[in-house]
Structures are given as structure tokens and as C-alpha cells.
Design an enzyme around this catalytic site. Structure first.
Site, PDB file in Angstrom:
ATOM      1  N   ARG A   1       2.942  11.906   4.557  1.00 21.23           N
ATOM      2  CA  ARG A   1       1.527  11.542   4.555  1.00 21.23           C
ATOM      3  C   ARG A   1       1.117  11.108   5.955  1.00 21.23           C
ATOM      4  O   ARG A   1       1.609  10.102   6.467  1.00 21.23           O
ATOM      5  CB  ARG A   1       1.247  10.415   3.559  1.00 21.23           C
ATOM      6  CG  ARG A   1      -0.235  10.014   3.547  1.00 21.23           C
ATOM      7  CD  ARG A   1      -0.632   9.194   2.344  1.00 21.23           C
ATOM      8  NE  ARG A   1      -0.120   7.843   2.360  1.00 21.23           N
ATOM      9  CZ  ARG A   1      -0.499   6.898   1.493  1.00 21.23           C
ATOM     10  NH1 ARG A   1      -1.375   7.187   0.540  1.00 21.23           N
ATOM     11  NH2 ARG A   1       0.016   5.680   1.561  1.00 21.23           N
TER      12      ARG A   1
ATOM     13  N   ASP B   1       4.702  20.751  13.277  1.00 18.16           N
ATOM     14  CA  ASP B   1       5.641  21.201  14.309  1.00 18.16           C
ATOM     15  C   ASP B   1       6.977  20.462  14.215  1.00 18.16           C
ATOM     16  O   ASP B   1       8.021  20.999  14.599  1.00 18.16           O
ATOM     17  CB  ASP B   1       5.038  21.015  15.695  1.00 18.16           C
ATOM     18  CG  ASP B   1       3.959  22.045  16.021  1.00 18.16           C
ATOM     19  OD1 ASP B   1       3.820  23.020  15.267  1.00 18.16           O
ATOM     20  OD2 ASP B   1       3.247  21.856  17.031  1.00 18.16           O
TER      21      ASP B   1
ATOM     22  N   HIS C   1       0.592   3.893   5.745  1.00 13.29           N
ATOM     23  CA  HIS C   1       0.756   2.455   5.531  1.00 13.29           C
ATOM     24  C   HIS C   1       2.163   2.006   5.914  1.00 13.29           C
ATOM     25  O   HIS C   1       2.855   1.346   5.132  1.00 13.29           O
ATOM     26  CB  HIS C   1       0.452   2.097   4.071  1.00 13.29           C
ATOM     27  CG  HIS C   1      -0.990   2.257   3.704  1.00 13.29           C
ATOM     28  ND1 HIS C   1      -1.994   1.493   4.262  1.00 13.29           N
ATOM     29  CD2 HIS C   1      -1.601   3.102   2.842  1.00 13.29           C
ATOM     30  CE1 HIS C   1      -3.160   1.851   3.754  1.00 13.29           C
ATOM     31  NE2 HIS C   1      -2.959   2.832   2.898  1.00 13.29           N
TER      32      HIS C   1
ATOM     33  N   GLU D   1      -9.305   9.040  -3.708  1.00 17.43           N
ATOM     34  CA  GLU D   1      -9.118   7.600  -3.839  1.00 17.43           C
ATOM     35  C   GLU D   1     -10.423   6.803  -3.795  1.00 17.43           C
ATOM     36  O   GLU D   1     -10.407   5.602  -3.511  1.00 17.43           O
ATOM     37  CB  GLU D   1      -8.144   7.094  -2.776  1.00 17.43           C
ATOM     38  CG  GLU D   1      -8.346   7.631  -1.375  1.00 17.43           C
ATOM     39  CD  GLU D   1      -7.179   7.305  -0.452  1.00 17.43           C
ATOM     40  OE1 GLU D   1      -6.487   6.300  -0.653  1.00 17.43           O
ATOM     41  OE2 GLU D   1      -6.961   8.083   0.502  1.00 17.43           O
TER      42      GLU D   1
ATOM     43  N   ASP E   1      -6.567   2.288  -4.089  1.00 15.34           N
ATOM     44  CA  ASP E   1      -7.850   2.497  -3.416  1.00 15.34           C
ATOM     45  C   ASP E   1      -8.959   2.815  -4.413  1.00 15.34           C
ATOM     46  O   ASP E   1     -10.112   2.417  -4.213  1.00 15.34           O
ATOM     47  CB  ASP E   1      -7.718   3.601  -2.374  1.00 15.34           C
ATOM     48  CG  ASP E   1      -6.981   3.138  -1.136  1.00 15.34           C
ATOM     49  OD1 ASP E   1      -7.528   2.299  -0.402  1.00 15.34           O
ATOM     50  OD2 ASP E   1      -5.852   3.579  -0.916  1.00 15.34           O
TER      51      ASP E   1
END
Length: 253
Positions: free
Chosen positions: A73, A87, A48, A151, A177
Site C-alpha cells: 500500500r 519498479d 501508516h 474509505e 476511516d
């Protein structure tokens, strides 16, 4: 060079409470200011926010000198996106919208090298300090912490199975959520939502799986801590900035 240790993962395994702060503003300077404020962990949120995989490296470099553990996230449970973040040097990932055990297993596979997983192998990346970490592919999984996000009602119904997937290190509850899934869009502190989260935390505690949460409802966060929540995000950078600015302006009204 030694493999970098994941202090956040070690703390969860030791049963230590970890207090965190959410970073969604796309400027590492904001995160750098927060990094010296005593939080145990900081979420770098690419779901987000405008932050992408290239910018994540800047955030990780910014936080490196500070005693705060970065958690990243991704935007989705996508192995290509997850591979890029690993990575880049991320060692703790929070995977959004995990609905069932199969999706949790897919996330585990994405952070694990073959033959147990599907993570692509590249020896010269920031994660291996560009090849300086001897035996990185053999050691990497030990220091990767995989958190999955519950969620929806469906995910809550599958909580036991999700939590017990080998390789899942913790389960995170998303009140906003969950509220939407319960039919209470915009009401993350609705009593039914809070009760469901507290029940979920108690269930995870009985299973010996660390539980996490983000909320701006400080009273509820203290309830979750009492219930056994272990990694708790107590605020969001943009919210902190706005509230402080509004309060200062109100002082001069």
C-alpha cells in the site's frame, strides 16, 4: 527469464478466498516470521508506517521464498510513488483513499505503460529482474493487480462507478476511516458502518468485482466472508504482538 506470475491476482480471478495478515512494523524479520504461518497474502503498509520505497525491496526479498503474496500500500494515489513501488518489484498494490471513478482511472493509468497509461519506462529494474525478463514492458500489466480503497461516504456513494473502471481488480473497505467519515471516529464496528460495508460487499459481488477488508472484529469478518468478501486481512502484526504479550503477562499476575 519468464515473467513472475501474480498468484494473488490469479486467485481473485478464480474466485478463491484469500486470507491475509497486515504488516506495519518496519522490520522484515517480523514479516519473515509471519510469512511461514500459512497466510495467502501479506500487506506491506507504507501509508501508516515508517516503511518507504527503499525498504519495500527488503520486504519483497524477504517474502520471496515463502508461499505468501505481498501486497503493497503506497501512502497516496501518487503516480511517482506508485512507479517506484512497481519498479521495486511490487505486483499488487492497494491504493488508499480513492473517492471516485476519475481517481480510480488515475490509479489505473499509474500502473500502466503508455500509450494506455503514464507509468515511466525503465528497462533495468528489480521488476524486470534487471532486464532478464524478456519483453517485460509488454507483459507487466497482465501480472499487476490493482486494488483501490473505499474509505469515505463519498466513495461508497460512487462505489458502482469505481468498481467498474477497467483495470481495477478489487475494492477494499477500510472500516476505521469509514467510521470516521460516518461520524463514529474510533468505532469501526459501529452497526451503521458494518451495515454499509456489508451492503457494499453485496453490491461488488453482484458486479463480479472482488471485495476486501481488514478488521480485528473476527465475528464481523466472518459476516463479510458470508456476504462475499474475497480477500480478508484478519489481523495486524503489532496488534498480535501486543495482545500476546499482554496475555502472557496476565498469566503471571
Amino acid at each position: 527469464m519468464d515473467m513472475p506470475k501474480n498468484l494473488f491476482k490469479a486467485a481473485l480471478r478464480a474466485g478463491d478466498t484469500q486470507i491475509g495478515i497486515w504488516s506495519a512494523l518496519s522490520d522484515p524479520t517480523v514479516s519473515e516470521i509471519l510469512a511461514g504461518c500459512g497466510y495467502d497474502w501479506m500487506m506491506i503498509d507504507t501509508e501508516h508506517s515508517p516503511i518507504g520505497a527503499p525498504e519495500v525491496i527488503s520486504f519483497l526479498r524477504t517474502l520471496a521464498p515463502y508461499p505468501v503474496s505481498p501486497v503493497v500500500r503506497p501512502g497516496w494515489n501518487n503516480p511517482v510513488e506508485i512507479k517506484k513501488l512497481l519498479d521495486a518489484g511490487a505486483q499488487t498494490l492497494l491504493i488508499p483513499y480513492v473517492q471516485n471513478a476519475d481517481e480510480a482511472r488515475a490509479a489505473v493509468a499509474a500502473v500502466t505503460y503508455p500509450s494506455s497509461g503514464i507509468r515511466g519506462v525503465s528497462g533495468i529494474t528489480r521488476a524486470s529482474r534487471y532486464g532478464a525478463v524478456s519483453g517485460y514492458p509488454l507483459k507487466a500489466r497482465d501480472e499487476i493487480c490493482l486494488l483501490v480503497q473505499v474509505e469515505t461516504r463519498e466513495a461508497l456513494d460512487n462505489l458502482d462507478e469505481i468498481a467498474q473502471v477497467p483495470g481495477v481488480d478489487g475494492v477494499f473497505f477500510g472500516p476505521a476511516d469509514l467510521a470516521a467519515s460516518f461520524g463514529y471516529l474510533g468505532q469501526p464496528s459501529h452497526p451503521e458502518v458494518k451495515a454499509a460495508i456489508l451492503d457494499g460487499i453485496a453490491k461488488l459481488k453482484s458486479l463480479g468485482v472482488p471485495a476486501g477488508i481488514l478488521s480485528l472484529d473476527q465475528a464481523f469478518l466472518r459476516e463479510t466472508k458470508q456476504a462475499g468478501a474475497q480477500f480478508i486481512a484478519v489481523d495486524v502484526d503489532s496488534g498480535l504482538l501486543r495482545r500476546a504479550a499482554l496475555a502472557r503477562r496476565a498469566d503471571w499476575s
